[in-house]
Scaffold this motif. Structure first.
Motif, PDB file in Angstrom:
ATOM      1  N   LYS A  16       5.872  -0.470   0.573  1.00 13.59           N
ATOM      2  CA  LYS A  16       5.601   0.666   0.379  1.00 13.59           C
ATOM      3  C   LYS A  16       4.027   0.020  -0.387  1.00 13.59           C
ATOM      4  O   LYS A  16       3.404   0.793   0.041  1.00 13.59           O
ATOM      5  CB  LYS A  16       5.902   0.571  -1.078  1.00 13.59           C
ATOM      6  N   LYS A  17       3.595  -1.336   0.003  1.00 14.55           N
ATOM      7  CA  LYS A  17       2.374  -1.478  -0.485  1.00 14.55           C
ATOM      8  C   LYS A  17       1.282  -1.740   0.826  1.00 14.55           C
ATOM      9  O   LYS A  17       0.508  -0.788   1.230  1.00 14.55           O
ATOM     10  CB  LYS A  17       1.715  -2.908  -1.084  1.00 14.55           C
ATOM     11  N   GLU A  31      -1.645   1.219   1.583  1.00 14.76           N
ATOM     12  CA  GLU A  31      -2.930   0.567   2.065  1.00 14.76           C
ATOM     13  C   GLU A  31      -2.935   1.854   3.064  1.00 14.76           C
ATOM     14  O   GLU A  31      -4.386   2.366   3.477  1.00 14.76           O
ATOM     15  CB  GLU A  31      -2.874  -0.046   2.475  1.00 14.76           C
ATOM     16  N   GLU A  67       2.775   6.933  -5.420  1.00 14.68           N
ATOM     17  CA  GLU A  67       1.617   5.782  -6.012  1.00 14.68           C
ATOM     18  C   GLU A  67       0.361   6.521  -5.651  1.00 14.68           C
ATOM     19  O   GLU A  67      -0.961   6.121  -5.767  1.00 14.68           O
ATOM     20  CB  GLU A  67       1.958   4.760  -4.392  1.00 14.68           C
TER      21      GLU A  67
END
Length: 389
Positions: free
Chosen positions: A135-136, A140, A247
């Protein structure tokens, strides 16, 4: 024999302001990419056709521009940048630690159907995040895509998110052969609703059938994810998109996000999140990207990856037209006064002053009149003076 002075179909000359507008967009994008830690790479304009054929390129073979090679091997003009960069990451950068943040600023070349008016030359700026999963990494890349359009000064824009896994899961629930899955995908992509309804008729009792039938209509705000869940129940793909949205919203990017679960293009190439960027005033997407976890491994180094490309000219066309500087001063100088003449030009705003190539002052005055300048700056043994045109 008379020769053809026109450019080939799909190509054209670009002049003055249009060139500056392109360079301005490129400069802003590459500045952002460097700020985010991406390093520039460049790949050849011609590549062996096998590179794209064996890697399952997202670009169809008929859109590749073929060229000859002295070796006799089949070559093409670079149709996309991701595949060559995946090769670079797996070979020349094999000793470099992952993840690798790479960016490019180069042109891709694609053939278009005859007389459709499309360009064969597409200047692109893009990034590839290679060796990062989860997910990160996806967040990004998505925020970098949003910031790319924002830093260019694009007017109203948004980025639509989808997921390659959603269509795969729905089709899998129907237990179809691969050929039938591809037929459904083509019908959805072509928005052939009547044929799709007929095709799905035998599966009417399966909840996945209703979702597939409505897939091309599942676009809009975050409410689309709820609609998808009502149609087909819980799915990992929709749950993941919901997590991404949470997020992104927490970081202030929510207003730029929409969803399109009907993005089923190149479904064999993308493996996870897919997205496209749209700007008000552009007729089609100006940015596209997604996750492609299988590509780098084809070249001998397993690495999950994601990235996107921006169509530089498409973005530039949505921006206010650039006004070129107006020539105001022509510098006429005698032999021995070149240094002073250059100092005069370099000390004024770019484009407002230029040297005269003329031998006589009279000729320099005529040149200034033809160019619409206001004055001639004269540099000679008598010093410096201006003559109004």
């Amino acid at each position: 024999m008379k020769f053809n002075i026109n450019t080939p179909e799909g190509t054209r000359d670009r002049l003055f302001a249009e060139c500056q507008e392109r360079r301005q967009v490129q400069a802003k994008l590459t500045r952002l990419f460097r700020q985010r830690g991406f390093l520039e790479v460049s790949t050849p304009e011609t590549e062996f056709y096998d590179l794209f054929a064996r890697s399952g390129s997202a670009i169809p073979q008929e859109r590749m521009i073929k060229v000859g090679d002295p070796s006799g091997k089949f070559c093409v003009m670079r149709p996309d940048s991701t595949t060559p960069i995946a090769r670079v990451a797996a070979t020349k950068l094999k000793a470099v630690a992952m993840p690798q943040r790479l960016y490019y600023d180069q042109t891709v070349y694609r053939a278009n159907p005859a007389h459709n008016g499309g360009s064969r030359e597409i200047p692109q700026c893009g990034v590839e995040l290679i060796g990062a999963k989860g997910k990160k990494a996806d967040v990004e890349i998505i925020v970098t895509a949003i910031d790319a359009l924002r830093c260019c000064g694009a007017p109203k824009f948004h980025v639509e998110l989808g997921h390659a896994g959603y269509f795969r899961e729905l089709a899998g629930r129907l237990e179809l052969e691969n050929s039938a899955v591809e037929e459904i995908r083509a019908l959805i992509e072509g928005k052939n609703f009547a044929a799709l309804k007929d095709f799905l008729e035998p599966y009417r009792g399966n909840p996945a059938c209703a979702a597939l039938e409505q897939l091309s209509r599942l676009f809009g705000g975050v409410e689309v994810l709820g609609q998808a869940e009502k149609l087909a129940g819980k799915t990992p793909a929709v749950d993941y998109l919901s997590e991404l949205y949470d997020e992104l919203s927490a970081a202030g990017y929510g207003p730029y996000i929409r969803f399109d679960l009907g993005m089923v293009h190149q479904i064999d190439y993308y493996t996870g999140v897919v997205f496209r960027g749209y700007v008000e005033g552009a007729g089609d997407a100006v940015l596209s990207g997604g996750r492609y976890d299988n590509l780098v491994g084809i070249f001998g180094r397993e690495a999950q990856a994601t990235g996107f490309a921006v169509d530089v000219d498409a973005v530039a066309r949505t921006l206010p037209e650039m006004v070129l500087p107006v020539l105001r001063t022509v510098v006429h100088y005698e032999p021995g006064y070149l240094a002073q003449a250059l100092e005069a030009v370099d000390g004024r705003p770019a484009g407002t002053c230029e040297l005269s190539p003329c031998r006589t002052l009279e000729s320099s005055l005529n040149l200034a009149r033809d160019k619409g300048a206001e004055m001639v700056l004269v540099l000679d043994k008598d010093g410096e003076r201006t003559v109004r045109v």
